[in-house]
Design a protein around this motif. Structure first.
Motif, PDB file in Angstrom:
ATOM      1  N   CYS A 179       0.843  -1.207   0.000  1.00  0.00           N
ATOM      2  CA  CYS A 179       0.000   0.000   0.000  1.00  0.00           C
ATOM      3  C   CYS A 179       0.868   1.243   0.000  1.00  0.00           C
ATOM      4  O   CYS A 179       2.002   1.249   0.500  1.00  0.00           O
ATOM      5  CB  CYS A 179      -0.952   0.020   1.196  1.00  0.00           C
ATOM      6  SG  CYS A 179      -0.177   0.285   2.791  1.00  0.00           S
ATOM      7  N   THR A 180       0.328   2.280  -0.583  1.00  0.00           N
ATOM      8  CA  THR A 180       0.949   3.609  -0.616  1.00  0.00           C
ATOM      9  C   THR A 180       0.062   4.547   0.183  1.00  0.00           C
ATOM     10  O   THR A 180      -1.133   4.666  -0.102  1.00  0.00           O
ATOM     11  CB  THR A 180       1.063   4.130  -2.059  1.00  0.00           C
ATOM     12  OG1 THR A 180       1.794   3.191  -2.842  1.00  0.00           O
ATOM     13  CG2 THR A 180       1.732   5.483  -2.099  1.00  0.00           C
ATOM     14  N   SER A 181       0.623   5.198   1.186  1.00  0.00           N
ATOM     15  CA  SER A 181      -0.160   6.102   2.033  1.00  0.00           C
ATOM     16  C   SER A 181       0.481   7.479   2.080  1.00  0.00           C
ATOM     17  O   SER A 181       1.718   7.602   2.081  1.00  0.00           O
ATOM     18  CB  SER A 181      -0.274   5.551   3.464  1.00  0.00           C
ATOM     19  OG  SER A 181      -0.953   4.318   3.479  1.00  0.00           O
ATOM     20  N   ILE A 182      -0.367   8.496   2.100  1.00  0.00           N
ATOM     21  CA  ILE A 182       0.080   9.877   2.304  1.00  0.00           C
ATOM     22  C   ILE A 182      -0.582  10.378   3.575  1.00  0.00           C
ATOM     23  O   ILE A 182      -1.801  10.288   3.734  1.00  0.00           O
ATOM     24  CB  ILE A 182      -0.290  10.767   1.105  1.00  0.00           C
ATOM     25  CG1 ILE A 182       0.347  10.240  -0.172  1.00  0.00           C
ATOM     26  CG2 ILE A 182       0.163  12.209   1.361  1.00  0.00           C
ATOM     27  CD1 ILE A 182      -0.042  11.016  -1.422  1.00  0.00           C
ATOM     28  N   LEU A 183       0.224  10.893   4.456  1.00  0.00           N
ATOM     29  CA  LEU A 183      -0.241  11.330   5.782  1.00  0.00           C
ATOM     30  C   LEU A 183       0.148  12.783   5.976  1.00  0.00           C
ATOM     31  O   LEU A 183       1.262  13.173   5.622  1.00  0.00           O
ATOM     32  CB  LEU A 183       0.391  10.432   6.838  1.00  0.00           C
ATOM     33  CG  LEU A 183       0.263  10.736   8.324  1.00  0.00           C
ATOM     34  CD1 LEU A 183       0.363   9.410   9.102  1.00  0.00           C
ATOM     35  CD2 LEU A 183       1.356  11.683   8.816  1.00  0.00           C
ATOM     36  N   ASP A 184      -0.770  13.580   6.520  1.00  0.00           N
ATOM     37  CA  ASP A 184      -0.367  14.948   6.886  1.00  0.00           C
ATOM     38  C   ASP A 184      -1.106  15.422   8.123  1.00  0.00           C
ATOM     39  O   ASP A 184      -2.058  14.797   8.604  1.00  0.00           O
ATOM     40  CB  ASP A 184      -0.472  15.932   5.717  1.00  0.00           C
ATOM     41  CG  ASP A 184      -1.882  16.381   5.414  1.00  0.00           C
ATOM     42  OD1 ASP A 184      -2.815  15.974   6.123  1.00  0.00           O
ATOM     43  OD2 ASP A 184      -2.052  17.155   4.463  1.00  0.00           O
ATOM     44  N   ASP A 238      -0.190  -8.364   4.057  1.00  0.00           N
ATOM     45  CA  ASP A 238      -1.428  -8.478   3.295  1.00  0.00           C
ATOM     46  C   ASP A 238      -2.280  -7.225   3.462  1.00  0.00           C
ATOM     47  O   ASP A 238      -2.069  -6.421   4.376  1.00  0.00           O
ATOM     48  CB  ASP A 238      -2.218  -9.711   3.725  1.00  0.00           C
ATOM     49  CG  ASP A 238      -2.659  -9.649   5.177  1.00  0.00           C
ATOM     50  OD1 ASP A 238      -3.738  -9.114   5.446  1.00  0.00           O
ATOM     51  OD2 ASP A 238      -1.885 -10.109   6.051  1.00  0.00           O
ATOM     52  N   LYS A 239      -3.269  -7.086   2.588  1.00  0.00           N
ATOM     53  CA  LYS A 239      -4.085  -5.875   2.532  1.00  0.00           C
ATOM     54  C   LYS A 239      -4.826  -5.622   3.840  1.00  0.00           C
ATOM     55  O   LYS A 239      -4.871  -4.497   4.337  1.00  0.00           O
ATOM     56  CB  LYS A 239      -5.076  -5.983   1.371  1.00  0.00           C
ATOM     57  CG  LYS A 239      -5.847  -4.709   1.084  1.00  0.00           C
ATOM     58  CD  LYS A 239      -6.655  -4.868  -0.201  1.00  0.00           C
ATOM     59  CE  LYS A 239      -7.370  -3.580  -0.563  1.00  0.00           C
ATOM     60  NZ  LYS A 239      -8.108  -3.692  -1.846  1.00  0.00           N
ATOM     61  N   LYS A 240      -5.408  -6.653   4.424  1.00  0.00           N
ATOM     62  CA  LYS A 240      -6.186  -6.507   5.662  1.00  0.00           C
ATOM     63  C   LYS A 240      -5.303  -6.027   6.810  1.00  0.00           C
ATOM     64  O   LYS A 240      -5.644  -5.086   7.532  1.00  0.00           O
ATOM     65  CB  LYS A 240      -6.826  -7.844   6.020  1.00  0.00           C
ATOM     66  CG  LYS A 240      -7.684  -7.820   7.282  1.00  0.00           C
ATOM     67  CD  LYS A 240      -8.368  -9.155   7.488  1.00  0.00           C
ATOM     68  CE  LYS A 240      -9.239  -9.144   8.742  1.00  0.00           C
ATOM     69  NZ  LYS A 240      -8.423  -9.057   9.973  1.00  0.00           N
ATOM     70  N   THR A 241      -4.130  -6.639   6.947  1.00  0.00           N
ATOM     71  CA  THR A 241      -3.223  -6.252   8.034  1.00  0.00           C
ATOM     72  C   THR A 241      -2.697  -4.836   7.841  1.00  0.00           C
ATOM     73  O   THR A 241      -2.572  -4.065   8.795  1.00  0.00           O
ATOM     74  CB  THR A 241      -2.051  -7.242   8.124  1.00  0.00           C
ATOM     75  OG1 THR A 241      -2.563  -8.566   8.257  1.00  0.00           O
ATOM     76  CG2 THR A 241      -1.163  -6.924   9.313  1.00  0.00           C
ATOM     77  N   ALA A 242      -2.370  -4.503   6.593  1.00  0.00           N
ATOM     78  CA  ALA A 242      -1.878  -3.152   6.305  1.00  0.00           C
ATOM     79  C   ALA A 242      -2.937  -2.108   6.670  1.00  0.00           C
ATOM     80  O   ALA A 242      -2.618  -1.079   7.283  1.00  0.00           O
ATOM     81  CB  ALA A 242      -1.501  -3.030   4.837  1.00  0.00           C
ATOM     82  N   ARG A 243      -4.187  -2.402   6.291  1.00  0.00           N
ATOM     83  CA  ARG A 243      -5.248  -1.439   6.608  1.00  0.00           C
ATOM     84  C   ARG A 243      -5.455  -1.316   8.110  1.00  0.00           C
ATOM     85  O   ARG A 243      -5.636  -0.208   8.633  1.00  0.00           O
ATOM     86  CB  ARG A 243      -6.536  -1.860   5.921  1.00  0.00           C
ATOM     87  CG  ARG A 243      -7.675  -0.887   6.153  1.00  0.00           C
ATOM     88  CD  ARG A 243      -8.803  -1.097   5.185  1.00  0.00           C
ATOM     89  NE  ARG A 243      -9.834  -0.081   5.387  1.00  0.00           N
ATOM     90  CZ  ARG A 243     -10.839   0.128   4.553  1.00  0.00           C
ATOM     91  NH1 ARG A 243     -10.948  -0.595   3.451  1.00  0.00           N
ATOM     92  NH2 ARG A 243     -11.730   1.064   4.797  1.00  0.00           N
TER      93      ARG A 243
END
Length: 504
Positions: A105-110, A164-169
């Motif tokens: 996953c790619t996340s942007i946080l601010d 995995d996607k679930k854990t990342a989320r």
């Protein structure tokens, strides 16, 4: 950048001169001492020359390579946090996208309202917060996560490919909830964050798509209450495209000033007359039809258009009042909504004030309404701005009172002349006992602070009777009159106020 290039160049040149000079100085002496025969001496000089080329070539290669590595580090590292910068983040993302079946996953946080912190406390305080956030991210995420500072208050995160996607989320949801709340840094613990996330390959196969979709998710989080983690999906994309189209149309409407005004009169139960009116803006979109102010006013604030709209409302309202011949005797007060951004815009407020004081005896007295939530967002700045304009004769009302979190101590600091009870407390009276108690409490607070009260959203005789019983004299709502164009308002006011009847 000039200094970063000049220093390595000087070091390379000086070292080259030193090595060359020592070679020339001692190598000839060594050859002469080692070979007496001219033939072998000439051969040795030739070999020495080639050795010089080889040694200096290797030396230059090593020095240049070292300098280039240092320059590359400077180019790819954020100087404040020493994290990878945007360029390095995008390079890493591009490399990962080459593996089509890799899940990450790619996340942007601010940080929410980071610019306010810089404006109020200076950039040094902002830098301290960013460093605290960098430390918190390091503590919360394990070393397999790729963390970068993208610029300003934006950080980029790449999950480990094995996650995995679930854990990342779940990890990012927990990060959203706990990152600032568990910080030991005072500035960071007072702020909230927004995060937007996209997944590879389901949300995009290229770095450009993943960044764009993560940014869409971040924008969605910021425009839906902040302090949220949003994950990209196609429905979100569709809504964002709709929002962008609406933004474009709103900008055009502001250029053309293609808005209309309506007025909702306010009835005074004690004096049996229309004592004022609230100015409401209407936007009829050529394709969408009526667009609610609840939808386009926040958008206007976001896009920096609220000053245009505020100035239009006040200017057009005063002009319509003048053209209709409605003066102070016919309508004592005229209420106009004011956003916090407009209040803190000194140039706009000065223009509004100049218009407001033009022939004041020939028009209703102006009252500027600011919502409770907006007033409490930055109490000190709001208080300073309101006090400055109060001293110049501007009256203020707190709109939607009761929906925010203001205390009596905070409320008494604000230079108000009026409170408006939000319609959400009125609509279930007399069936809802809690709403009755809250409304009575607000009325009691107003009496203590010597403030006028206007009840909004009054729609039944029972509601009006309850409010009258507990000391609220002025009301507005469909029970008395619907919002109406200036012509209908004029016709209503031309009736004898003493015999005017509530709207049915």
């Amino acid at each position: 950048m000039h200094d970063s290039l000049l220093k390595p160049a000087k070091r390379i040149a000086l070292l080259y001169i030193l090595v060359s000079g020592l070679w020339i100085l001692f190598s000839d002496q060594a050859v002469n001492m080692a070979f007496e025969d001219p033939f072998w001496r000439n051969r040795a000089q030739t070999v020495k020359g080639w050795l010089f080329v080889l040694v200096t070539g290797l030396l230059l290669y090593g020095l240049v390579l070292r300098s280039l590595k240092r320059l590359r580090t400077v180019a790819l590292e954020d100087p404040l946090t020493h994290l990878p910068n945007r360029q390095a983040f995008e390079a890493e993302l591009n490399e990962r996208c080459r593996h089509a079946n890799q899940y990450f996953c790619t996340s942007i946080l601010d940080v929410d309202h980071f610019q306010d912190l810089n404006d109020e406390h200076g950039h040094a305080e902002g830098d301290d917060l960013l460093l605290a956030l960098r430390r918190s991210l390091d503590r919360f995420l394990d070393e397999d996560w790729y963390i970068a500072r993208l610029g300003g208050d934006e950080f980029g995160l790449l999950s480990p490919a094995k996650l995995d996607k679930k854990t990342a989320r779940e990890t990012l949801d927990q990060l959203q909830r706990e990152l600032t709340r568990t910080s030991d840094h005072p500035s960071l613990s007072k702020h909230t964050l927004c995060t937007g996330t996209s997944f590879h390959p389901s949300d995009g196969g290229t770095a450009r798509d993943l960044m764009r979709h993560a940014d869409m998710a971040l924008f969605h989080a910021k425009t839906h209450g902040r302090d949220q983690h949003a994950v990209f999906n196609e429905d979100l994309k569709f809504r964002l495209m709709e929002r962008l189209a609406l933004t474009k149309d709103l900008k055009q409407a502001c250029d053309d000033l293609s808005f209309e005004l309506v007025y909702q009169p306010q009835w005074n139960m004690e004096r049996d007359l229309w004592i004022g009116a609230e100015v409401l803006i209407r936007w009829h979109h050529p394709k969408r039809g009526y667009v609610s102010p609840a939808e386009f006013i926040p958008l206007a604030e976001e896009q920096g258009l609220i000053s245009v709209i505020t100035e239009f409302v006040l200017t057009r309202a005063l002009e319509e009042m003048r053209q209709a011949g409605i003066g102070h005797l016919q309508l004592p007060r005229l209420s106009i909504n004011l956003s916090r951004k407009a209040l803190l815009d000194q140039h706009l407020m000065q223009r509004l004030f100049d218009r407001a004081r033009s022939k004041p005896e020939q028009r209703p007295a102006l009252i500027l309404e600011i919502t409770e939530t907006a007033a409490m967002e930055n109490l000190q700045a709001t208080l300073a701005a309101m006090e400055a304009w109060r001293q110049q004769g501007i009256a203020f009302s707190m709109d939607d009172f009761g929906t925010g979190y203001s205390s009596l101590a905070m409320l008494k600091q604000l230079p108000l002349s009026e409170l408006k009870i939000d319609r959400s407390f009125i609509q279930d009276i007399p069936q809802d006992r809690n709403d009755e108690v809250i409304t009575q409490t607000i009325l009691a607070m107003a009496r203590v602070l010597s403030l006028d009260v206007v009840a909004e959203g009054v729609e039944t005789a029972d509601q009006a009777a309850f409010l009258t019983q507990f000391g609220c004299a002025t009301m507005q709502g469909y029970y008395f009159a619907k919002p109406m164009p200036i012509g209908e308002l004029k016709a209503l006011l031309e009736k004898d106020n003493a015999t005017a009847q509530p709207y049915r």
